[in-house]
Write a protein that holds these residues in place. Structure first.
Motif, mmCIF file in Angstrom:
data_model
loop_
_atom_site.group_PDB
_atom_site.id
_atom_site.type_symbol
_atom_site.label_atom_id
_atom_site.label_comp_id
_atom_site.label_asym_id
_atom_site.label_seq_id
_atom_site.Cartn_x
_atom_site.Cartn_y
_atom_site.Cartn_z
ATOM 1 N N ALA A 1 -112.835 -5.784 -54.034
ATOM 2 C CA ALA A 1 -111.271 -5.105 -54.224
ATOM 3 C C ALA A 1 -110.234 -5.414 -53.364
ATOM 4 C CB ALA A 1 -111.868 -3.619 -54.165
ATOM 5 N N ALA A 2 -110.717 -5.866 -52.448
ATOM 6 C CA ALA A 2 -109.825 -6.229 -51.221
ATOM 7 C C ALA A 2 -108.833 -7.535 -51.625
ATOM 8 C CB ALA A 2 -110.139 -6.187 -49.695
ATOM 9 N N ARG A 3 -109.239 -8.454 -52.606
ATOM 10 C CA ARG A 3 -108.820 -9.629 -52.876
ATOM 11 C C ARG A 3 -107.552 -9.573 -53.287
ATOM 12 N NH1 ARG A 3 -114.588 -12.457 -54.362
ATOM 13 N NH2 ARG A 3 -115.223 -12.341 -52.397
ATOM 14 N N PRO A 4 -106.285 -10.433 -53.212
ATOM 15 C CA PRO A 4 -105.189 -10.297 -53.714
ATOM 16 C C PRO A 4 -105.041 -10.071 -55.327
ATOM 17 C CG PRO A 4 -105.265 -11.880 -52.093
ATOM 18 C CD PRO A 4 -106.487 -11.553 -52.326
ATOM 19 N N ASP A 5 -105.833 -10.829 -56.092
ATOM 20 C CA ASP A 5 -105.626 -10.948 -57.434
ATOM 21 C C ASP A 5 -106.290 -9.704 -58.303
ATOM 22 O OD1 ASP A 5 -104.272 -13.294 -57.851
ATOM 23 O OD2 ASP A 5 -106.184 -14.354 -57.279
ATOM 24 N N VAL A 6 -107.232 -8.832 -57.336
ATOM 25 C CA VAL A 6 -107.906 -7.510 -57.899
ATOM 26 C C VAL A 6 -107.028 -6.403 -58.096
ATOM 27 C CG1 VAL A 6 -109.989 -6.177 -57.750
ATOM 28 C CG2 VAL A 6 -110.081 -8.776 -57.291
ATOM 29 N N ARG A 7 -106.816 -5.630 -59.051
ATOM 30 C CA ARG A 7 -106.366 -4.636 -59.291
ATOM 31 C C ARG A 7 -107.201 -3.340 -58.516
ATOM 32 N NH1 ARG A 7 -103.305 -2.844 -64.994
ATOM 33 N NH2 ARG A 7 -101.685 -1.158 -64.099
ATOM 34 N N ALA A 8 -108.481 -3.451 -59.400
ATOM 35 C CA ALA A 8 -109.388 -2.103 -59.159
ATOM 36 C C ALA A 8 -110.752 -2.829 -59.363
ATOM 37 C CB ALA A 8 -108.879 -1.076 -60.313
ATOM 38 N N VAL A 9 -111.735 -2.143 -58.632
ATOM 39 C CA VAL A 9 -113.093 -2.078 -58.943
ATOM 40 C C VAL A 9 -113.573 -0.777 -59.212
ATOM 41 C CG1 VAL A 9 -115.229 -2.929 -57.742
ATOM 42 C CG2 VAL A 9 -113.267 -4.310 -57.410
ATOM 43 N N ASP A 10 -114.112 -0.560 -60.416
ATOM 44 C CA ASP A 10 -114.625 0.766 -60.867
ATOM 45 C C ASP A 10 -116.308 0.501 -60.751
ATOM 46 O OD1 ASP A 10 -115.019 3.019 -61.838
ATOM 47 O OD2 ASP A 10 -113.998 2.726 -63.769
ATOM 48 N N VAL B 1 -117.269 3.073 -69.460
ATOM 49 C CA VAL B 1 -116.584 2.674 -67.972
ATOM 50 C C VAL B 1 -115.227 2.021 -68.242
ATOM 51 C CG1 VAL B 1 -116.920 1.394 -65.741
ATOM 52 C CG2 VAL B 1 -118.872 2.177 -67.164
ATOM 53 N N GLY B 2 -114.158 2.830 -67.878
ATOM 54 C CA GLY B 2 -113.006 2.240 -68.012
ATOM 55 C C GLY B 2 -111.943 3.221 -68.458
ATOM 56 N N VAL B 3 -110.967 2.658 -69.274
ATOM 57 C CA VAL B 3 -109.644 3.902 -69.527
ATOM 58 C C VAL B 3 -109.983 3.909 -71.416
ATOM 59 C CG1 VAL B 3 -108.210 3.251 -67.821
ATOM 60 C CG2 VAL B 3 -108.351 1.784 -69.815
ATOM 61 N N PRO C 1 -111.369 -2.140 -69.765
ATOM 62 C CA PRO C 1 -110.597 -2.340 -68.698
ATOM 63 C C PRO C 1 -109.207 -2.139 -69.127
ATOM 64 C CG PRO C 1 -111.379 -4.443 -69.395
ATOM 65 C CD PRO C 1 -112.239 -3.500 -70.073
ATOM 66 N N PRO C 2 -108.205 -1.591 -68.488
ATOM 67 C CA PRO C 2 -106.851 -1.798 -68.708
ATOM 68 C C PRO C 2 -106.248 -3.288 -68.590
ATOM 69 C CG PRO C 2 -107.228 -0.981 -66.536
ATOM 70 C CD PRO C 2 -108.500 -1.088 -67.023
ATOM 71 N N LEU C 3 -105.371 -3.405 -69.343
ATOM 72 C CA LEU C 3 -104.773 -4.726 -69.300
ATOM 73 C C LEU C 3 -103.574 -4.750 -68.018
ATOM 74 C CD1 LEU C 3 -103.829 -4.962 -73.067
ATOM 75 C CD2 LEU C 3 -105.859 -6.108 -71.797
ATOM 76 N N PRO C 4 -103.416 -6.133 -67.652
ATOM 77 C CA PRO C 4 -102.408 -6.184 -66.522
ATOM 78 C C PRO C 4 -101.066 -5.493 -66.669
ATOM 79 C CG PRO C 4 -103.638 -8.154 -66.965
ATOM 80 C CD PRO C 4 -103.946 -7.269 -68.215
ATOM 81 N N SER D 1 -108.872 7.000 -59.324
ATOM 82 C CA SER D 1 -110.196 7.351 -59.439
ATOM 83 C C SER D 1 -111.202 6.393 -59.179
ATOM 84 C CB SER D 1 -110.458 7.721 -60.764
ATOM 85 O OG SER D 1 -111.797 8.189 -61.115
ATOM 86 N N ALA D 2 -111.051 5.034 -59.451
ATOM 87 C CA ALA D 2 -111.774 3.832 -59.239
ATOM 88 C C ALA D 2 -111.834 3.685 -57.746
ATOM 89 C CB ALA D 2 -111.170 2.765 -60.054
ATOM 90 N N ALA D 3 -110.808 3.760 -57.340
ATOM 91 C CA ALA D 3 -110.831 3.588 -55.649
ATOM 92 C C ALA D 3 -111.734 4.460 -54.820
ATOM 93 C CB ALA D 3 -109.323 3.514 -55.175
ATOM 94 N N ALA D 4 -111.492 5.893 -55.270
ATOM 95 C CA ALA D 4 -112.251 6.946 -54.710
ATOM 96 C C ALA D 4 -113.900 6.649 -54.867
ATOM 97 C CB ALA D 4 -111.827 8.118 -55.130
ATOM 98 N N ASP D 5 -114.245 6.300 -56.162
ATOM 99 C CA ASP D 5 -115.737 6.172 -56.458
ATOM 100 C C ASP D 5 -116.063 4.931 -55.561
ATOM 101 O OD1 ASP D 5 -115.328 8.114 -58.406
ATOM 102 O OD2 ASP D 5 -115.361 6.848 -60.019
ATOM 103 N N LEU D 6 -115.186 3.857 -55.717
ATOM 104 C CA LEU D 6 -115.963 2.923 -54.953
ATOM 105 C C LEU D 6 -116.026 3.200 -53.195
ATOM 106 C CD1 LEU D 6 -116.431 -0.248 -54.633
ATOM 107 C CD2 LEU D 6 -113.888 -0.683 -54.285
ATOM 108 N N ALA D 7 -115.086 3.918 -52.625
ATOM 109 C CA ALA D 7 -115.211 4.321 -51.275
ATOM 110 C C ALA D 7 -116.365 5.213 -51.151
ATOM 111 C CB ALA D 7 -114.021 5.037 -50.862
ATOM 112 N N ALA D 8 -116.815 5.941 -52.151
ATOM 113 C CA ALA D 8 -117.875 6.892 -52.036
ATOM 114 C C ALA D 8 -119.299 6.330 -52.240
ATOM 115 C CB ALA D 8 -117.873 7.971 -53.171
#
Length: 342
Positions: free
Chosen positions: A231-240, A70-72, A255-258, A84-91
């Motif tokens: 996922a909606a919190r300011p410090d979060v980049r993605a939820v996969d 899971v990740g990159v 996970p990808p690095l910042p 892709s992570a955002a689409a999977d979360l929405a689905a």
């Protein structure tokens, strides 16, 4: 049910009626024929039961050896992964799974955060592991995984374990540097690499000991609604989300690095390489850096350990309490430094 149990049950059910029938027919002139047929039926029943039971042997776990990722990976497009992570979360279905345990997910942060900041980001969901790394200018540093059921307490304790290990690593490199004899070019280069490895390890130890802003991702488990809230919190980049994950010991999270903004590359933070002081020590070894969250450049995903040291040092301590901090699964120790990207 095992074949032995089935045969015993068959004996208990068939033998008493057969015995009574034989007793009733014992004085009949057809006694031999009845006994022959009874024996034949019993033998056929026993043989059929044995054949059926032998074909019902227990089957082992067919998933042994399988690994879910899971990740990159190296070379991936970071923007593509985030979409892709955002689409999977929405689905994800809104309904809570029947198990009630929720879905595993990889949470990637916008920046390196200290342990105390994690409570506001992850405090209301179940956390199993956090990922950390000390970004040092011009250097590759090790990626570590810290088991963390309690945030921030377990993260702070895990960082302290890493600091102790890094102190040992730094001492080992200093001893190796001191043991290099000769003044040829090869000996000087090897000695400098040991000194550099000691400097980086000492800097990492100092950073982790002070609870540095080094955490950049976490593995959590929550309901789809809770994951969308994270996922909606300011410090979060993605939820996969990873609904396919059931066993963490057979899953590799990357996970990808910042600082990764375009393509995943090996980590080596941009910035000037520290110069050696007149006494031969690297400036990193004489300071106590606490990396800021703003350091950035393209680098590599978590599973590839990218240490700064030229040779492996002693292995990490095993299973202390709290749970031990582990490095990534693809390597066991330090690897040679690579030049920082231009």
């Amino acid at each position: 049910m095992r074949s032995g149990d089935l045969l015993r049950q068959l004996d208990q059910r068939l033998l008493p009626p057969l015995t009574r029938a034989v007793a009733r027919l014992g004085d009949s002139s057809s006694r031999s024929g009845v006994l022959s047929w009874a024996a034949l039926v019993s033998s056929a029943a026993v043989l059929a039961t044995a054949v059926w039971a032998s074909g019902d042997a227990p089957v082992g776990d067919r998933t042994v050896g399988e690994v879910t990722r899971v990740g990159v990976v190296d070379g991936d497009s970071v923007p593509g992964y985030l979409r892709s992570a955002a689409a999977d979360l929405a689905a994800l279905p809104t309904a809570v799974p029947t198990s009630g345990d929720g879905t595993y997910a990889l949470v990637t942060l916008e920046a390196y955060l200290p342990p105390q900041r994690l409570a506001a980001v992850l405090g209301d969901v179940s956390v199993s592991t956090v990922f950390g790394r000390v970004p040092l200018p011009g250097r590759q540093t090790e990626i570590v995984k810290v088991p963390a059921l309690r945030v921030p307490e377990d993260v702070v304790a895990g960082m302290a374990q890493v600091a102790v290990r890094k102190d040992t690593e730094a001492a080992d490199y200093r001893a190796r540097a001191a043991s290099v004899s000769g003044d040829g070019a090869a000996e000087r280069e090897l000695r400098e690499r040991y000194v550099s490895g000691a400097a980086v390890a000492a800097a990492e130890a100092a950073a982790y000991r002070t609870g540095c802003a080094c955490v950049y991702a976490a593995v959590v488990r929550a309901t789809p609604g809770e994951l969308r809230g994270v996922a909606a919190r300011p410090d979060v980049r993605a939820v996969d989300p990873a609904p396919e994950v059931y066993r963490l010991e057979r899953t590799v999270f990357t996970p990808p690095l910042p600082e990764q903004r375009d393509v995943v590359r090996p980590p080596a933070d941009n910035g000037p390489t520290p110069e050696a002081t007149p006494d031969g020590r690297d400036e990193l070894a004489t300071s106590t850096p606490v990396p800021s969250a703003s350091v950035g450049e393209s680098s590599e995903p978590a599973p590839v350990v990218t240490n700064s040291s030229p040779e492996p040092s002693s292995a990490e301590p095993s299973e202390p309490a709290p749970p031990p901090v582990t490095t990534s699964p693809d390597a066991d120790g330090p690897v040679p430094l690579a030049p920082a990207p231009s």
